[in-house]
Structure formats: structure tokens, C-alpha cells
Design a protein around this motif. Structure first.
Motif: not given
Length: 591
Positions: A449-475
Motif C-alpha cells: 500500500r502506497v498512498e496516492v501522491d498528493p503532489a501536482d507534477g505534470a498534471l493535477p494529482s487525484g486529490w487536486s482534481a477531485v477537490a477542484s471538481a467538488s468546489e465547482v459543484l458547490y458553486s
């Protein structure tokens, strides 16, 4: 020998099907075979547009003598890192115990229980400047397996145990981006533009954050890249990275994720001609007849029967037309396609290019029809072949973000409903988000088990991606749980967002939106001309007809509740956190 990988969902695996190495695809079977034979497993990880992966394939994996030695003493697994993302992340983390020079091809030797005990990257066919040959590495590995088995297994178990304890504790979100902008400014190469020295990457998530903040550093960097050899002046796309600080001598592969994100950046920056070149590359080169987007175009072309790095891209348009273009990695990845859908929808709206929005719609419709099977989100496909690899958090977040962008560009509520369904399914699978399909079953069974890397590299990480979409849904919905989940998803990256902002661009972008006032602008109109004018304004949230606004409201998107035209004229609603000013009515011009 019959190849097990000839019909894989990965062009990278298919390209190795003719090797004399007895390759296995990723799965439980090769580990069972290694256990039966009592031999180690070599996991070779790469991707289709990786230059040094091609080199090692030609030098070592095509060598009958090396292949025979490998086949007799190990079980060999070939992995496409873009297809089996969790596998790549897990073994990349393990390889860090053996070398600081991480990259691809990644060569990892593991026990039949999946415990890594030695790793490296590219190995030459002969010793070079202190680097052992691949044959020498194999000699050492097989000798250790034969003569020091207990030590090998103990080391592998210790590494696996250390990785399992590597979870990142959440931190407080950034609420003031001023220090972050100063930190990024300190990293600028003031001579050539961009960040740091060589090699030099676009770092697209950071550029998007800077552009969204209206920071001139982002504009300077985009302009420097556009004027550099990193940009293909013929086809308009951008290459992966430059090997020199002045953006010269690129690595010539052209990735979907780079070009999708850069399209959005250049459109927002008002650089229409550069955006048009990128969009042309996406639509004419990467978009497939079925509507999905290929993952990349290779850096190598075939000249006089030989594979040559970069030569094709040094030619003008007329000379290129006489050569076969470098091959595509035709693998369609859900998350990367989400990036392309979002970028084309945004750029098409801002630059009044309905053809780009139509291309985004084709991509979205393909994914919604073919990348969902019996409730499971498909991570990758090629042709009619679906990858068995499990979907990732990145897939859920980036596809949801793309569908929301398309919904706001077209006024079609169905895409927003689909995006909401993806995030709701992810939220039901874990806190704050999880993967409904679960983790990779082989790694899960092996207890790795290796945790999902939270860092954004060449593209958004999984955490950043769901956070962004969720913020838009809230709006759009006013549901506080979406905002709360967005904040929670950013917790792991918040710990280093201030100290290492170059690795947190997408997360910082969402944090800035969460920290600032929520401004919403809805334009309701029946006039195509008024709609086109309103869409070109980046401050506009959505442009809809009266019936489209009603459909959004009926589907639970509260921002659209009661949004109608007044007296049949174009009506603009300017709101802050769902509290709106009196609507502004503008008579439509006479036809």
C-alpha cells in the motif's frame, strides 16, 4: 513463443510483443508462476513515448542471448505506467530505496510476494562510465537470489513496511497566496523564462495558477515558451520538455496532458494564435475517429528503416508531408481526456470556437458511452479493447471537471449531472473521496500500500482534481458538503503547498478559489450573438437559454433557480455566494 501482450490495451506492451523476452502482462499469474518456479520477478515499467524505453528495448530486450538468460532465471512483467498508475507509483516509491535517479524505464526486481529488493532505471548493454551493463545487473540479482535469499527477502519486507507507513498528514489550507507568488517568482529563470535550469518543464498546473491569479510571471513564462523550440511551429503543439535552460533541444514527445493544460492557459492569457495551434494539434493529430483523444505522439520517426529521435520535428511542413509521422500512443485515458474536454470547452467558449466545443462534446460522449461498464469507470482503452487496470482518483476528478466545463460551455445540464454522479460515487467510496473500483487487486493481495501522491507534477494529482471538481459543484449547487470535501481533499498537499509551490499548482488554484469570494455570473439569453459575447468574458460562469436554466434548476443546481430572461431580453445575474444583485437587462440588437 506466443506473446501474452500482443492484444493488450497498451501500445507500449504491444510494441514488446515480438521480443524474445517471455513477457507477462500485469496480474496475479506471473507472481504465481514465479512462486512455482522459485525465481524472482522483473517488473519493467515504461510508456510508449519514452525514448530510453525504446533504446533499452532495442539494446537488451531484443537480444536473444539476454532474453534467454532472463527467461531461464526470472519471470518478466511488462507494465505501461500510464495504464497501471498505482503499480508504477508503488514500485517508483520502492525504487527510491536503491537510487535517487528515478525515471523510466524503471527496472524493479521483486520476490514472488511482490517485495522489491533491487531497482534501477535504464541499463546499457555494456558498462559505461561506472554504470553496469544489464547483463551484469542480472548476474548480481540472480546470484543474490540464489546465495543470499534470506537477506533479499528481509530487505524487501523492510522496504514494503516503510512505504506502508508513509501517509501524509493533512495541513492547513493556504488562505493568502501572496507569499506563494513570491516563492514562485524566486524560482524564475530571469534570462530564459520558466523555472529553474535544465531540464526545463512547462509545469502546467503552476502556470494555470499564475494565470488565474493574474500574475505576470505566468504570462512571461507562456510567452517565453511560445517563442522557444519547445513549441512546434508547424503543428502548433508543445513538446514534453527541454534538455537545456534556454528551452532548446527538446525531448520531442508531445503529450495530451501538457497540450490540454497549455491550451487553457494560453486561451485565458489571451494568446489566441498560440491557443489555435494547440487546439489544431489536439483535433487533427490526437483526436481519434471515435471522439476520444490519444495519449501522446512519439518522439521517434522512421527514416530509411531506422527509428530516429526528433528528426521529423526539425523539418518544415512540406518535408514532413513526405515522411510517415511519428506514431501515436492511441491509448485513451479517462483522466487525460477529461483535461482535454475541459480545455477545449473553456478555450472554445473564450475564443468563440464552437468547433472546439463540439470536439470536446464528442470526447465526452465517447467516454460516457464506452468508459463505463456495469457501473465501473474504465481507466483506459484502445479500439474495442478495455484495460483491466482499475480507474484512479485522477480519472474521477479530471473527467468530472471536464464534464462540468462542458456543461457550462454548452448549457447542457446532462454533463453536469454526470459529473455530479462521478463525484458522489467517489465520495461514497471513501473520506473525503475514494475509488469505487478499489485499489489494484494484485497489490492489495500482496499487502503493498502506497498512498496516492498528493503532489501536482505534470498534471493535477487525484486529490487536486477531485477537490477542484467538488468546489465547482458547490458553486453550482450550494451544497456545503461539496465545499467541505474539497477542503478535506486538499489537506495532504497543504503541508507542502507553501514551502514547495512548484509541486502544488493545481491545489493552490483550488485553495485560492476557496479562500476568495465566490463570484457567479449567469447570463440568460435567447440571442446567439449575445450568448457568444457573454461567453468570451472569463468572468461569466455560464450562458444559458431560459429552458436550459430551468433544466439546471430542476436537476438540483440551485444557482440557476429563477434565472429567466426579463421581458424576453438578455438578462445577467451577478451573484456572490448565491446572493444576487438585481438582474441587469440589456435589449438584444435587432436582427
Amino acid at each position: 513463443m506466443a506473446s501474452r501482450i500482443a492484444d493488450a490495451a497498451s501500445p507500449y506492451l504491444r510494441s514488446h510483443a515480438g521480443n524474445p523476452v517471455d513477457w507477462w502482462p500485469w496480474g496475479p499469474e506471473p507472481f504465481e508462476e514465479a512462486r512455482r518456479r522459485d525465481v524472482p520477478v522483473m517488473v519493467s515499467i515504461g510508456y510508449s513515448t519514452c525514448h530510453w524505453c525504446h533504446v533499452m528495448a532495442r539494446e537488451s530486450f531484443s537480444d536473444p542471448e539476454i532474453a534467454a538468460y532472463l527467461n531461464a532465471n526470472a519471470v518478466s512483467i511488462k507494465v505501461d505506467r500510464e495504464e497501471n498508475v498505482e503499480v508504477d507509483s508503488s514500485y517508483l516509491a520502492a525504487a527510491g530505496a536503491f537510487t535517487q535517479n528515478l525515471g523510466w524505464p524503471l527496472t524493479v526486481f521483486v520476490t514472488p510476494e511482490g517485495r522489491a529488493f533491487f531497482a534501477g532505471t535504464y541499463y546499457p548493454p555494456s558498462p559505461v562510465q561506472g554504470h553496469p551493463s544489464f547483463r551484469q545487473v542480472l548476474d548480481a540479482v540472480f546470484a543474490a537470489w540464489r546465495d543470499r535469499r534470506e537477506e533479499v527477502e528481509a530487505n524487501g519486507a523492510a522496504i514494503a513496511d516503510a512505504l506502508s507507513r508513509g501517509a501524509v498528514e493533512p495541513g492547513d489550507l493556504v488562505t493568502d497566496v501572496t507569499p506563494v507568488l513570491a516563492s514562485l517568482a524566486a524560482l524564475e529563470d530571469t534570462t530564459h523564462g520558466g523555472f529553474g535550469g535544465a531540464p526545463k518543464f512547462p509545469v502546467s498546473p503552476v502556470l494555470r495558477f499564475l494565470v488565474d491569479q493574474g500574475d505576470e510571471l505566468g504570462i512571461r513564462t507562456l510567452d517565453a515558451m511560445a517563442a522557444s523550440p519547445l513549441r512546434d511551429p508547424v503543428d502548433g503543439g508543445f513538446f514534453r520538455y527541454a534538455t537545456r535552460a534556454d528551452w532548446s533541444e527538446p525531448h520531442y514527445e508531445r503529450m495530451l496532458y501538457d497540450n490540454a493544460q497549455l491550451l487553457a492557459c494560453y486561451a485565458l492569457a489571451g494568446r489566441a494564435s498560440i491557443a489555435e495551434g494547440i487546439a489544431s494539434f489536439l483535433l487533427t493529430t490526437l483526436q481519434q475517429p471515435n471522439g476520444g483523444f490519444a495519449s501522446a505522439q512519439d518522439s521517434e520517426s522512421t527514416v530509411d528503416g531506422q527509428r530516429v529521435e526528433g528528426f521529423y520535428y526539425t523539418l518544415d511542413a512540406a518535408s514532413r508531408a513526405r515522411l510517415e509521422a511519428p506514431p501515436l500512443d492511441g491509448k485513451i485515458l479517462t483522466g487525460w481526456n477529461g483535461l482535454a474536454i475541459d480545455a477545449l470547452a473553456l478555450a472554445g467558449r473564450l475564443l468563440d470556437r464552437p468547433d472546439w466545443i463540439a470536439a470536446a462534446r464528442r470526447g465526452a460522449d465517447f467516454l460516457l458511452e464506452h468508459h463505463r461498464v456495469e457501473g465501473r469507470l474504465v481507466h483506459a482503452s484502445i479500439g474495442s479493447t478495455l484495460s483491466p487496470a482499475v480507474a484512479t482518483l485522477e480519472d474521477y476528478g479530471l473527467l468530472a471537471q471536464g464534464l462540468l466545463g462542458l456543461a457550462l460551455a454548452t448549457g447542457e445540464v446532462r454533463y453536469a449531472v454526470e459529473a455530479r454522479g462521478l463525484l458522489d460515487a467517489s465520495a461514497a467510496a471513501g473520506e473525503p473521496f475514494g475509488i469505487p473500483e478499489g485499489r489494484d487487486p494484485v497489490l492489495e493481495a500482496q499487502g503493498i500500500r502506497v498512498e496516492v501522491d498528493p503532489a501536482d507534477g505534470a498534471l493535477p494529482s487525484g486529490w487536486s482534481a477531485v477537490a477542484s471538481a467538488s468546489e465547482v459543484l458547490y458553486s453550482l449547487t450550494a451544497r456545503p458538503d461539496y465545499r467541505e470535501r474539497s477542503i478535506a481533499a486538499l489537506g495532504p498537499v497543504a503541508r507542502f503547498a507553501t514551502s514547495t509551490p512548484i509541486s502544488a499548482g493545481a491545489a493552490l488554484d483550488v485553495m485560492a478559489r476557496l479562500a476568495g469570494p465566490l463570484r457567479q455570473v449567469i447570463v440568460v439569453t435567447e440571442s446567439p450573438d449575445a450568448a457568444a459575447t457573454a461567453r468570451r468574458d472569463p468572468a461569466t460562469t455560464a450562458v444559458v437559454t431560459g429552458s436550459q436554466a430551468e433544466a439546471f434548476a430542476s436537476a438540483g443546481f440551485e444557482l440557476f433557480e429563477g434565472r429567466t430572461t426579463r421581458d424576453g431580453f438578455t438578462t445577467t445575474y451577478e451573484c456572490e455566494a448565491f446572493v444576487c444583485q438585481l438582474p441587469v437587462v440589456v435589449p438584444d440588437p435587432s436582427p
